[in-house]
Design an enzyme around this catalytic site. Structure first.
Site, mmCIF file in Angstrom:
data_model
loop_
_atom_site.group_PDB
_atom_site.id
_atom_site.type_symbol
_atom_site.label_atom_id
_atom_site.label_comp_id
_atom_site.label_asym_id
_atom_site.label_seq_id
_atom_site.Cartn_x
_atom_site.Cartn_y
_atom_site.Cartn_z
ATOM 1 N N GLN B 209 0.742 -1.167 -0.210
ATOM 2 C CA GLN B 209 -0.064 -0.086 0.077
ATOM 3 C C GLN B 209 0.955 1.275 -0.063
ATOM 4 O O GLN B 209 0.265 2.266 -0.100
ATOM 5 C CB GLN B 209 -0.834 -0.009 1.252
ATOM 6 C CG GLN B 209 -1.993 -1.061 1.150
ATOM 7 C CD GLN B 209 -2.695 -1.093 2.975
ATOM 8 O OE1 GLN B 209 -2.497 -2.030 3.354
ATOM 9 N NE2 GLN B 209 -3.334 -0.162 2.991
ATOM 10 N N PHE B 240 -5.967 -4.229 3.474
ATOM 11 C CA PHE B 240 -6.645 -3.986 4.579
ATOM 12 C C PHE B 240 -5.714 -3.211 5.745
ATOM 13 O O PHE B 240 -5.981 -3.368 6.824
ATOM 14 C CB PHE B 240 -7.288 -5.361 4.922
ATOM 15 C CG PHE B 240 -8.255 -6.004 4.215
ATOM 16 C CD1 PHE B 240 -9.182 -5.520 3.620
ATOM 17 C CD2 PHE B 240 -7.708 -7.167 3.835
ATOM 18 C CE1 PHE B 240 -10.154 -5.995 2.619
ATOM 19 C CE2 PHE B 240 -8.256 -7.760 2.799
ATOM 20 C CZ PHE B 240 -9.524 -7.436 2.348
ATOM 21 N N GLU B 244 0.531 -1.827 4.594
ATOM 22 C CA GLU B 244 0.911 -0.465 4.700
ATOM 23 C C GLU B 244 2.382 -0.316 5.148
ATOM 24 O O GLU B 244 3.147 -0.009 4.387
ATOM 25 C CB GLU B 244 -0.122 0.315 5.698
ATOM 26 C CG GLU B 244 0.359 1.555 5.767
ATOM 27 C CD GLU B 244 -0.483 2.402 6.697
ATOM 28 O OE1 GLU B 244 -1.457 2.020 6.906
ATOM 29 O OE2 GLU B 244 -0.066 3.751 6.864
ATOM 30 N N ARG B 322 -5.367 6.768 17.546
ATOM 31 C CA ARG B 322 -6.706 6.912 16.933
ATOM 32 C C ARG B 322 -7.754 6.090 17.899
ATOM 33 O O ARG B 322 -8.882 6.418 17.851
ATOM 34 C CB ARG B 322 -6.736 6.407 15.417
ATOM 35 C CG ARG B 322 -8.024 6.549 14.554
ATOM 36 C CD ARG B 322 -7.928 6.052 13.146
ATOM 37 N NE ARG B 322 -7.433 7.176 12.424
ATOM 38 C CZ ARG B 322 -8.535 8.033 11.805
ATOM 39 N NH1 ARG B 322 -9.621 8.211 11.750
ATOM 40 N NH2 ARG B 322 -7.794 8.738 10.911
ATOM 41 N N ARG B 354 -7.565 -1.685 8.874
ATOM 42 C CA ARG B 354 -8.941 -1.142 8.644
ATOM 43 C C ARG B 354 -9.263 -0.516 9.787
ATOM 44 O O ARG B 354 -9.947 -1.387 10.576
ATOM 45 C CB ARG B 354 -9.806 -2.064 7.952
ATOM 46 C CG ARG B 354 -10.909 -1.316 7.132
ATOM 47 C CD ARG B 354 -11.552 -2.586 6.202
ATOM 48 N NE ARG B 354 -12.574 -1.808 5.565
ATOM 49 C CZ ARG B 354 -13.184 -2.694 4.597
ATOM 50 N NH1 ARG B 354 -13.285 -4.011 4.439
ATOM 51 N NH2 ARG B 354 -13.922 -1.997 3.644
ATOM 52 N N PHE B 356 -7.739 1.202 12.148
ATOM 53 C CA PHE B 356 -6.435 1.852 12.775
ATOM 54 C C PHE B 356 -6.890 2.292 14.291
ATOM 55 O O PHE B 356 -6.414 3.380 14.651
ATOM 56 C CB PHE B 356 -6.094 2.985 11.931
ATOM 57 C CG PHE B 356 -4.791 3.376 11.962
ATOM 58 C CD1 PHE B 356 -3.863 2.840 11.269
ATOM 59 C CD2 PHE B 356 -4.433 4.551 12.440
ATOM 60 C CE1 PHE B 356 -2.306 3.263 11.141
ATOM 61 C CE2 PHE B 356 -2.750 4.863 12.383
ATOM 62 C CZ PHE B 356 -1.928 4.174 11.801
ATOM 63 N N THR B 458 -3.799 11.369 10.839
ATOM 64 C CA THR B 458 -3.749 12.003 12.164
ATOM 65 C C THR B 458 -2.275 12.901 12.078
ATOM 66 O O THR B 458 -1.944 13.643 12.824
ATOM 67 C CB THR B 458 -3.965 11.501 13.349
ATOM 68 O OG1 THR B 458 -3.205 10.414 13.583
ATOM 69 C CG2 THR B 458 -5.625 11.109 13.149
ATOM 70 N N ALA B 527 -5.857 5.138 5.807
ATOM 71 C CA ALA B 527 -6.763 6.053 6.388
ATOM 72 C C ALA B 527 -7.711 6.371 5.474
ATOM 73 O O ALA B 527 -8.494 7.386 5.531
ATOM 74 C CB ALA B 527 -5.780 7.323 6.780
ATOM 75 N N GLU B 728 -12.613 2.571 5.768
ATOM 76 C CA GLU B 728 -12.770 2.122 7.222
ATOM 77 C C GLU B 728 -14.018 2.050 7.903
ATOM 78 O O GLU B 728 -14.314 1.221 8.761
ATOM 79 C CB GLU B 728 -11.549 2.826 8.030
ATOM 80 C CG GLU B 728 -10.144 2.243 7.349
ATOM 81 C CD GLU B 728 -9.241 3.411 8.139
ATOM 82 O OE1 GLU B 728 -9.266 4.603 7.626
ATOM 83 O OE2 GLU B 728 -8.610 3.038 8.897
#
Lengths: 479, 775
Positions: B209, B240, B244, B322, B354, B356, B458, B527, B728
């Site tokens: 990703q 998902f 990442e 988060r 997904r 996070f 964020t 995100a 998400e």
């Protein structure tokens, strides 16, 4: 001397030699034939990304079944036809009805599982003139999708079901040309593979190679290679032995050949006792049931195989055969200890005899697992009780997942025998189960849960046999 | 040239905004023709890699001797000391060695890797190495980590007002929940194919990703500049969040072996290695003290969140943040405090998945609401409504979050009103109560839960994107952007944006593989930001080209700017109509540039992390779900009878794709909270590392009656065509399934009982909760 493996792949004859006998069909498709539409998601027959259709000649026509290519050894395809996702489009490039419906219904997102679903559903459409929702769910019980949440795939199947054009392309003549009358012997890289076609050839070759690995459906042995990376120097495949592939109704009961697939056996057993159906639906997946055999599920001695508990409760017998002859024993006596069976050198499991169920016998089998489809039992419990005038005349109870082997609950049975079939007797039998089993904790369930559920399944059996109007099963309720 | 009448007959282009077009690869997926990394024809001389993993959760490596690995067919062996640059594949602050050095920190950690003519040879060769370990005690849960004060990041607090006022409330209680992790179980496992090129360059196909990060980490590992490494991604077979940061390790190992062997190297983890070696959703232990009044209005709340981060920071600090941001879900907390511990454990480093962290924070809040309702003997919906953020209502002051952001558009009240009606909530509540009174063994449960999910990275810096658009002389368009396709339909949506700007049919737009040499310095596709960021960047590139074409037409035809319009029938220049192709050809002939980059950065966001105050999110996406379940009180098994989902995607770019995200997210969320159990033994070995033991939902697990609808309404912020991110947020609609089970369990106990149901609600955990309320 070796022969080559002959099979029809997407309409073309393939003759293969020089590849190890334990090479899987999936490896062959992806790495040798460069047919990369068939995917590897797990290499253990649990995700369905590798689903292909296998055609087998049967009285002048081709029977197709979906299987997991990831655990099918290439030489087992000798004499068969293989259809992969690449072969579904028409000659003019039109998508087949399942493919077309999957596009229209947005049935793919990442697309990696999609070829497997397309093959599972295309095989269903071929075999079933009008697929009901339950048939569709069964057909894809062995296919995992992580993106869509399945609704669009189910819709696609319903849409494809409206199509008249639902046949897989087949070529009977080509298939007839590659059938063998005698044992197929294959060798490559020092490893041997034998596929006898008669019982005599089978015991003969086993006598010659007593340390050979017996291979039936390969749903377990396949994993020895793909997961444990074992070398299997000699493999004897039972799947072509005609004598092991038949089901017969005799005066004593039902005789099921050891190499009968679970798909075929279930049909016969469901007719034998309808209550088996609930459990059968959640026994592995269609793809695994098409490959896996009744004999294999017993012979491998797993404590969590779902075949033995109901068969033991039904007082099934096992027939073993070697060059020296045959012997019969009670199925429960076959399981000596964890992964230790009463099978002597050179002996093969020949058949299972399920005696006729006496009138008045109430029978239930229950499977409990984290998930309904394609999961291994935390506990599988089977109950057969001869209840006459409110009294338990005879009871046979067997559990899987509760001990190192599938095992009878003799203490609980004794607590029931001769007693009135009431709450007090139930409580005694439930308490006695603690003497029968000391289950273990693992990733499927804790010892406590297994013990609690075993007790509660006996309670469920009591409720279902005494208060038939009470709803006891969530899956049945939702139907 | 077309005439004006054609305008009326071509009302809209094929594939414009808001059209439910199929995924741009759907026809390839179904035919087995979509190419994933493992399907690419390997370059000549390609080698295959195998990684040797640590069998211990925590141990010293006393000896590592790989000399015996050099059997015939082996072409390279890489250990930590063979790495020329930095031995680290971590995304942010380090701590994820590519190969272990002197200590292993989890069972499954990579020790060294072999490249050989086949995976089989590589595996056999790896087994010949001499590795001696000295096993050490391992920390395997958050409780032990907190006791030992072992953390991967600083403990962090968000607060508003004075949470200790809860001690003065009429009703108070303490509660807690254990929340399990989740494996991504993307169907395509982690994979990379690295090829050395001329002049020190490397090319890497990676299922990632985050191609820019893979590029950078390979360069850092090999001690070469970033411009020598190109990373390319056609598509992923699911991700998902699991690709990442986790894809970097795999790509780095492939590149390291390619560097050493000077040959192409492919590393594909099989399912077991994938699940053992790569991170998952964070397990959490969340506890709370809450005070509330007779109406259920929360007067003060104090959450303690302990995240099981595993052995390294990875993205855990942002994830734990988060979880804190979503500790409120849709409710005004007022006097509140959220304390977050980022616990170190000797397990694989947990990572993005997904939601996070949001799902865990939100689940705890919904559990609190459920508990308040049960204690007061009220319907949970009554408690929810009392506590909602209320920017438009009577209580205008109740709109600031515990991190200081103003909730401007809480539309949950509207969503509630609609879904309660379409989902027949009140009536079914009564029916279920009736059923439960008479049903001896089976009990039903119902729950309605909302979602409010903040959209933006964020870490403000990451909210930027680039795109590259080429218009060719024949009027077709090639689009490249920084986002990656993992099945979410991003390429389809962004292509629709391009088609819309130029007013050409979607089939004239081709999206090419994500490539670090086309669009540089990209953020991860994560995100939920993919279409927000890349859609805007692509739009900017297209507008640049369109403006050039307009300027050209103005000069060439001598017309006013306002009289050049891009319409479905073509480009209208005064009274004349040119096809897009004709205008493009004309522009080319007159030496107009037909290629442009585009760039976008999200406005308005401003987050001051040290102060824990600000606006971390551009906007919120909302939704709600009602789920009904039936539970077997003898075994703990259950079956979902119905689910109603109503979700807010703003003005949908593509309703078919959005609905797919909503349904898929919901089912994935249900899986997380029901059958998907990660099970480690006492030695810290994960025993659920393949689908035979780790159970994601199948087709039969989805609700028998499954109704999904889009909430009608534009994004109030100026996002791409006023749409909202969708990746998400719907996952958290699955919380309704968990609380429905809890509702059914409560029916087995006395009134006001609080079923201690832990997540995931496996049949075993359900039976345990039933036994607890029956005791």
């Amino acid at each position: 001397m070796t022969e080559s493996i002959r099979f029809i792949l997407n309409g073309e004859l393939r003759e293969v030699s020089g590849l190890p006998p334990s090479m899987t069909l999936l490896q062959y498709l992806r790495e040798r034939a460069h047919l990369t539409g068939t995917k590897e998601g797990c290499a253990e027959g649990d995700c369905g990304a590798c689903t292909v259709a296998i055609g087998r000649l049967n009285n002048g026509k081709v029977d197709y079944q979906s299987i997991n290519a990831c655990i099918a050894f290439l030489p087992t395809l000798d004499g068969r036809e293989v259809v992969t996702v690449e072969h579904l489009k028409s000659k003019t490039g039109q998508l087949n009805p399942v493919q077309d419906a999957m596009v229209k219904c947005h049935g793919s997102q990442c697309g990696f599982c999609t070829p497997g679903f397309v093959m599972a559903l295309s095989t269903l459409m071929h075999n079933c003139k009008d697929a009901k929702d339950d048939d569709i769910q069964d057909a894809i019980a062995g296919n995992l999708c992580r993106c869509t949440g399945y609704r669009p795939i189910l819709d696609a199947a319903r849409l494809a079901n409206k199509s008249k054009d639902r046949e897989l392309p087949s070529d009977v003549n080509a298939l007839e040309k590659i059938q063998r009358k005698k044992m197929f012997a294959y060798e490559a890289g020092g490893a041997k593979f034998f596929a006898p076609v008669t019982g005599e050839e089978l015991v003969e070759v086993y006598a010659q190679y007593p340390n050979a690995t017996m291979l039936a459906g390969g749903t377990d042995v396949g994993l020895w290679v793909t997961k444990f990376h074992m070398d299997l120097p000699v493999i004897i495949y039972t799947g072509n032995v005609e004598g092991l592939r038949s089901i017969r109704e005799t005066a004593e009961g039902l005789e099921i050949g050891a190499a009968v697939s679970y798909t075929d056996a279930f049909e016969a057993l469901a007719a034998y006792d309808g209550s088996m159906l609930d459990m059968f639906k959640r026994f592995a997946s269609v793809h695994i049931r098409n490959a896996g055999t009744v004999g294999g599920n017993i012979a491998n001695g797993s404590p969590i195989g779902d075949g033995p508990p109901p068969l033991i409760a039904l007082n099934a017998k096992l027939v073993l055969r070697s060059k020296a002859g045959a012997r019969t024993l009670n199925l429960e006596d076959f399981f000596l200890a964890y992964k230790k069976q009463d099978r002597k050198q050179g002996e093969i499991v020949e058949k299972i005899i399920v005696p006729k169920k006496p009138a008045g016998v109430q029978f239930r089998v229950y499977k409990i697992s984290k998930r309904f489809d394609q999961d291994i039992s935390a506990v599988c419990g089977a109950f057969a009780a001869d209840i006459q005038n409110g009294k338990v005349v005879e009871a046979r109870i067997a559990f899987g997942g509760m001990a190192g082997t599938p095992k009878r609950a003799t203490h609980a049975e004794n607590a029931l025998k001769g007693q009135p079939w009431n709450e007090a007797t139930l409580q005694k039998a439930v308490a006695a189960l603690d003497k029968d089993y000391a289950p273990m904790t693992d990733m499927r369930a804790s010892a406590k849960y297994r013990a609690d559920v075993a007790r509660n399944l006996l309670k469920r059996f009591f409720i279902e046999t005494t208060e038939p109007d009470v709803e006891t099963q969530v899956y049945r309720y939702a139907e | 040239m077309l005439n004006k009448a054609d305008l009326e007959t071509n009302a809209s282009i094929d594939g414009g905004m808001g059209q439910a077009k199929p995924h741009d690869s759907a026809h390839l997926h179904v035919a087995g023709e979509a190419t994933y990394t493992d399907d690419i024809r390997e370059p000549r001389g390609c080698l295959y890699a195998y990684v040797l993993k640590s069998p211990h959760a925590h141990a010293k490596i006393k000896k590592l001797d790989v000399s015996a690995c050099s059997i015939p067919g082996v072409h390279a062996v890489m250990t930590a000391k063979d790495i020329p640059g930095v031995n680290d594949a971590a995304p942010v602050v380090g701590g994820d060695p590519i190969f272990a050095e002197s200590e292993v920190l989890y069972a499954g950690q990579s020790i060294f890797a072999v490249a050989a003519d086949s995976v089989d040879i590589a595996r056999k060769a790896a087994a010949k190495a001499v590795v001696e370990y000295e096993p050490l005690p391992a920390i395997l849960n958050t409780h032990d980590a907190i006791k030992a004060k072992k953390f991967v990041g600083d403990t962090y607090v968000m607060a508003q007002g004075d949470s200790t006022v809860l001690k003065k409330s009429k009703h108070q209680f303490h509660g807690a929940i254990d929340i399990g992790g989740q494996d991504h179980f993307y169907l395509e496992g982690q994979i990379a194919l690295a090829t050395p090129l001329e002049n020190g360059e490397f090319h890497c196909w990676s299922s990632t990703q985050h191609p820019s990060e893979v590029q950078h980490l390979i360069a850092k590992m090999l001690k070469i500049p970033d411009h020598l490494v190109t990373v390319e991604v056609r598509r992923m077979g699911g991700a998902f969040g699991g690709k990442e940061s986790q894809a970097s390790l795999i790509a780095c190992i492939a590149a390291a072996l390619a560097w050493k062997s000077k040959r192409p190297v492919k590393l594909r983890l099989d399912r077991d290695d994938d699940m053992l070696m790569t991170g998952k959703r964070h397990p959490f232990h969340i506890s709370w003290d809450v005070g509330f009044n007779d109406e259920g209005l929360i007067e003060g709340i104090d959450f303690t969140q302990a995240a099981d981060a595993g052995m390294s920071p990875d993205l855990s600090n942002a994830i734990a943040d988060r979880a804190m941001f979503h500790a409120d879900n849709c409710y005004y907390l007022g006097n509140s405090k959220v304390t977050s511990y980022r616990c170190f454990t000797h397990k694989v480093s947990n990572t993005a998945f997904r939601g996070f962290g949001g799902p865990q924070g939100m689940l705890a809040m919904e559990y609190v609401i459920d508990d308040i309702a049960r204690q007061l003997g009220k319907d949970p919906q009554a408690i929810r409504k009392v506590n909602l953020y209320d920017p438009k209502g009577k209580l205008k002051d109740r709109c600031t979050t515990h991190y200081g952001m103003t909730v401007e558009d809480n539309i949950i009240a509207d969503i509630f009103a609609k879904i309660e009606k379409t989902g027949d909530y009140a009536k079914r509540r009564e029916e279920i109560a009736r059923f439960n009174r008479t049903s001896k063994i089976l009990k039903k449960g119902l729950a309605l839960t909302p979602v409010k999910f903040g959209i933006s990275f964020t870490l403000t810096m990451l909210n930027q994107a680039g795109a590259l658009v080429h218009v060719y002389k024949d009027g077709t368009v090639q689009l490249n952007h920084g986002g990656t396709e993992m099945g979410q339909g991003l390429h389809t949506k962004v292509a629709q944006v391009v088609a819309d700007v130029f007013q050409i049919d979607l089939d004239k737009v081709r999206v090419t593989a994500t490539n670090t040499s086309k669009v540089p310095n990209t953020s991860a596709t994560a995100a939920s930001s993919g279409s927000d960021l890349n859609g805007k960047a692509a739009e900017a590139a297209c507008v640049t080209i369109r403006d050039r074409l307009i300027d050209f037409a103005v000069g060439h035809f001598g017309v006013k700017k306002d009289n050049v319009r891009f319409t479905p029938a073509g480009v209208q220049v005064d009274g004349k109509m040119l096809s897009f192709k004709e205008l493009v050809q004309l522009a080319y002939t007159n030496r107009v540039s037909l290629s442009s980059t585009g760039f976008y950065k999200t406005p308005k966001i401003d987050w001051d992390r040290p102060k824990a105050k600000g606006r971390p999110f551009y906007y919120f996406a909302y939704g709600a779900a009602i789920t009904e379940v039936i539970v077997d009180t003898l075994t703990g098994e259950y079956n979902f009878l119905r689910a109603d989902l109503l979700h807010d995607v703003g003005r949908s770019l593509n309703p078919a794709i959005d609905i797919g995200q909503i349904e898929g997210g919901f089912v994935q969320g249900v899986g997380w909270l029901t059958s998907e159990e990660l099970w480690w033994n006492e030695k810290g070995e994960l025993k659920t590392h393949a689908p035979s033991t780790y159970k994601i939902p199948t087709g039969r697990d989805i609700p028998k009656d499954f109704r999904v609808a889009l909430f009608d309404g534009d994004n109030q912020e100026e996002t791409i065509y006023r749409s909202k991110a969708v990746g998400e947020p719907p996952l958290m609609l699955g919380i309704s399934a968990f609380l429905a089970i809890r509702d059914a369990v409560a029916a087995c106990g006395k009134p006001h009982c609080l079923p201690p149901l832990m997540a995931p609600a496996t049949p075993e955990n359900v039976l345990k909760a039933i036994q607890a309320v029956q005791a």
